[in-house]
Design a protein around this motif. Structure first.
Motif, PDB file in Angstrom:
ATOM      1  N   ASN A  26       0.833  -1.203   0.000  1.00 38.92           N
ATOM      2  CA  ASN A  26       0.000   0.000   0.000  1.00 38.92           C
ATOM      3  C   ASN A  26       0.869   1.255   0.000  1.00 38.92           C
ATOM      4  OD1 ASN A  26      -2.549  -1.416   2.218  1.00 38.92           O
ATOM      5  ND2 ASN A  26      -2.287  -1.600   0.003  1.00 38.92           N
ATOM      6  N   ALA A  27       1.958   1.222   0.755  1.00 39.13           N
ATOM      7  CA  ALA A  27       2.855   2.370   0.846  1.00 39.13           C
ATOM      8  C   ALA A  27       3.545   2.667  -0.480  1.00 39.13           C
ATOM      9  CB  ALA A  27       3.896   2.134   1.935  1.00 39.13           C
ATOM     10  N   LEU A  28       3.664   1.638  -1.294  1.00 39.37           N
ATOM     11  CA  LEU A  28       4.272   1.812  -2.619  1.00 39.37           C
ATOM     12  C   LEU A  28       3.245   2.256  -3.662  1.00 39.37           C
ATOM     13  CD1 LEU A  28       6.565  -1.361  -2.691  1.00 39.37           C
ATOM     14  CD2 LEU A  28       7.305   1.028  -2.489  1.00 39.37           C
ATOM     15  N   GLY A  29       2.012   2.429  -3.222  1.00 38.57           N
ATOM     16  CA  GLY A  29       0.965   2.908  -4.123  1.00 38.57           C
ATOM     17  C   GLY A  29       0.067   1.835  -4.688  1.00 38.57           C
ATOM     18  N   TYR A  30       0.240   0.601  -4.221  1.00 42.68           N
ATOM     19  CA  TYR A  30      -0.599  -0.492  -4.703  1.00 42.68           C
ATOM     20  C   TYR A  30      -1.749  -0.706  -3.725  1.00 42.68           C
ATOM     21  CZ  TYR A  30       3.444  -1.531  -7.652  1.00 42.68           C
ATOM     22  OH  TYR A  30       4.477  -1.439  -8.556  1.00 42.68           O
ATOM     23  N   ASN A  31      -2.952  -0.386  -4.152  1.00 40.42           N
ATOM     24  CA  ASN A  31      -4.109  -0.505  -3.260  1.00 40.42           C
ATOM     25  C   ASN A  31      -5.002  -1.693  -3.591  1.00 40.42           C
ATOM     26  OD1 ASN A  31      -5.270   0.385  -5.607  1.00 40.42           O
ATOM     27  ND2 ASN A  31      -5.972   2.350  -4.790  1.00 40.42           N
ATOM     28  N   LYS A  32      -4.554  -2.545  -4.525  1.00 43.76           N
ATOM     29  CA  LYS A  32      -5.331  -3.733  -4.864  1.00 43.76           C
ATOM     30  C   LYS A  32      -4.677  -4.983  -4.280  1.00 43.76           C
ATOM     31  CE  LYS A  32      -7.469  -2.096  -9.155  1.00 43.76           C
ATOM     32  NZ  LYS A  32      -7.661  -2.381 -10.603  1.00 43.76           N
ATOM     33  N   ALA A  33      -4.397  -4.931  -2.993  1.00 46.34           N
ATOM     34  CA  ALA A  33      -3.797  -6.077  -2.306  1.00 46.34           C
ATOM     35  C   ALA A  33      -4.520  -6.301  -0.993  1.00 46.34           C
ATOM     36  CB  ALA A  33      -2.316  -5.827  -2.051  1.00 46.34           C
ATOM     37  N   SER A  34      -4.724  -7.555  -0.660  1.00 49.86           N
ATOM     38  CA  SER A  34      -5.429  -7.894   0.568  1.00 49.86           C
ATOM     39  C   SER A  34      -4.821  -9.159   1.155  1.00 49.86           C
ATOM     40  CB  SER A  34      -6.918  -8.106   0.295  1.00 49.86           C
ATOM     41  OG  SER A  34      -7.614  -8.412   1.478  1.00 49.86           O
ATOM     42  N   LEU A  35      -4.880  -9.283   2.459  1.00 50.67           N
ATOM     43  CA  LEU A  35      -4.346 -10.458   3.132  1.00 50.67           C
ATOM     44  C   LEU A  35      -5.306 -11.637   3.032  1.00 50.67           C
ATOM     45  CD1 LEU A  35      -2.379 -11.923   5.062  1.00 50.67           C
ATOM     46  CD2 LEU A  35      -3.653 -10.889   6.965  1.00 50.67           C
TER      47      LEU A  35
END
Length: 220
Positions: A26-35
């Motif tokens: 998320n900090a790198l700008g990727y908001n399409k990731a989930s645990l």
């Protein structure tokens, strides 16, 4: 995968570490990731993860089986510690098979399902035949044979599904600086991921039932 627009579920058995990984993305700008909490050795956990994916996404386009452990060394072929052998196979081989089995109904809902089984040069029987050094002959028997078994699973599953839209391949990312290698690898995880992404995003004319590294096709 994220840079290509995929929504990525980051599988982790340790929820805290998994959340930390997602936060880094998320900090790198990727908001399409989930645990996605999943312990590949625990069938109950695997089934729960599949149910969560079914609820959240409804289908699965790409499955990357990359969970693996090296196991305690040395691992000689002549006098293996059977407990170590079982432990390594439980994660590296049986984990791969049961995760794939649990995710199969979701993959079948995708128009272009892809499975990448992360293997190793040490899973290549041809590689071992050519390199008869003491290191490769005795120190990593459990790990090496577990990856050879993963390769066999890849080939058999690909043959079974050859008349479908599935593309199923084994991929070795090479010697990579991760916890598995005690950070001694010659490349970064980001560099290693490139070949995995390549075979996870194959087009309809791509290969299936083969074994690849960054330099091309590998010997079984």
């Amino acid at each position: 995968m994220l840079s290509l627009g995929y929504f990525v579920y980051v599988g982790a058995r340790d929820e805290k570490k998994g959340l930390a990984a997602v936060q880094q993305l998320n900090a790198l700008g990727y908001n399409k990731a989930s645990l996605l909490v999943i312990d590949v050795e625990d069938l109950t956990s695997v089934k729960a993860a599949a149910e969560q994916l079914s609820t959240n996404a409804g289908k699965l386009n790409v499955l990357i089986n990359n969970a693996a452990i090296g196991g305690r060394q040395p691992q000689s072929a002549s006098s293996p510690d059977i407990a170590v052998l079982r432990d390594v196979y439980e994660t590296n081989f049986f984990g791969t098979v049961q995760v794939t089995q649990a995710m199969m109904p979701l993959l079948q809902k995708s128009p272009a399902p892809r499975i990448v089984n992360v293997s190793s040069e040490l899973g290549s029987l041809g590689y071992h035949y050519r390199d008869k050094s003491e290191y490769f002959a005795s120190n990593l028997m459990a790990y090496s044979t577990s990856k050879a078994a993963v390769n066999a699973f890849t080939l058999m599953l690909a043959n079974e599904l050859q008349h479908t839209s599935f593309k199923i391949n084994s991929v070795t990312p090479g010697y990579t600086a991760t916890d598995l290698t005690n950070q001694t690898g010659s490349q970064t995880p980001e560099e290693a991921a490139l070949v995995i992404v390549k075979y996870g995003t194959l087009g309809p004319d791509g290969p299936s039932g083969q074994f690849f590294g960054s330099a091309g096709q590998m010997l079984w």
